[in-house]
Scaffold this motif. Structure first.
Motif, PDB file in Angstrom:
ATOM      1  N   UNK A 110      -2.594  -6.103  -2.175  1.00 40.44           N
ATOM      2  CA  UNK A 110      -2.371  -5.699  -3.557  1.00 40.44           C
ATOM      3  C   UNK A 110      -2.139  -4.194  -3.665  1.00 40.44           C
ATOM      4  N   UNK A 111      -2.979  -3.399  -3.019  1.00 41.68           N
ATOM      5  CA  UNK A 111      -2.825  -1.940  -3.097  1.00 41.68           C
ATOM      6  C   UNK A 111      -1.555  -1.458  -2.408  1.00 41.68           C
ATOM      7  N   UNK A 112      -1.204  -2.073  -1.294  1.00 44.69           N
ATOM      8  CA  UNK A 112       0.041  -1.706  -0.616  1.00 44.69           C
ATOM      9  C   UNK A 112       1.235  -2.078  -1.493  1.00 44.69           C
ATOM     10  N   UNK A 113       1.171  -3.261  -2.119  1.00 45.54           N
ATOM     11  CA  UNK A 113       2.266  -3.715  -2.986  1.00 45.54           C
ATOM     12  C   UNK A 113       2.422  -2.772  -4.183  1.00 45.54           C
ATOM     13  N   UNK A 114       1.321  -2.437  -4.815  1.00 42.15           N
ATOM     14  CA  UNK A 114       1.376  -1.515  -5.958  1.00 42.15           C
ATOM     15  C   UNK A 114       1.916  -0.148  -5.540  1.00 42.15           C
TER      16      UNK A 114
END
Length: 139
Positions: free
Chosen positions: A113-117
């Motif tokens: 999630x953090x990498x995607x964001x």
């Protein structure tokens, strides 16, 4: 490598919709945790559904970009650095979206999630720069 106007505007619209729905989802996700309101849960779910649908359209246009834009620009040695950055961010978004949707691991999911964001917002900042650099080379 200038793209046809209709295709270019379709790409702009898809990426703008992805940024807006992604940012909107982030706000709604924070609000549902803070406020505990059911409405934020519904807003987050709807934004995520629209985000996923638009992402599928963006994937189609990214696939079309490879032969008609990316490969031609690479061979003519134009805008390689920002183009490579754009391709890398898009690849990261595709891989992490796959991971978010298909991997059920509660250990990996927060990282994805953090990498995607991060990749999504970095792409949103890089995209106008890439366009500006490409137009500058045409002059």
């Amino acid at each position: 490598m200038r793209l046809k106007r209709s295709f270019r505007y379709a790409m702009y619209a898809a990426f703008a919709a992805l940024v807006l729905t992604g940012a909107g989802w982030l706000v709604a996700d924070w609000q549902k945790s803070a406020a505990g309101d059911e409405i934020w849960q519904q807003v987050a779910a709807n934004l995520l559904m629209v985000h996923g649908g638009v992402a599928m359209l963006a994937l189609l246009s990214l696939g079309a970009l490879i032969p008609m834009h990316l490969l031609r620009a690479w061979r003519s040695r134009k805008n390689r650095i920002s183009g490579s950055i754009m391709a890398t961010f898009n690849a990261a978004l595709i891989v992490t979206a796959f991971g978010l949707y298909y991997l059920g691991s509660e250990v990996i999911r927060p990282w994805m999630s953090w990498i995607h964001l991060s990749a999504g917002f970095a792409l949103a900042l890089t995209f106008p720069l890439h366009v500006w650099l490409g137009r500058r080379e045409l002059k």
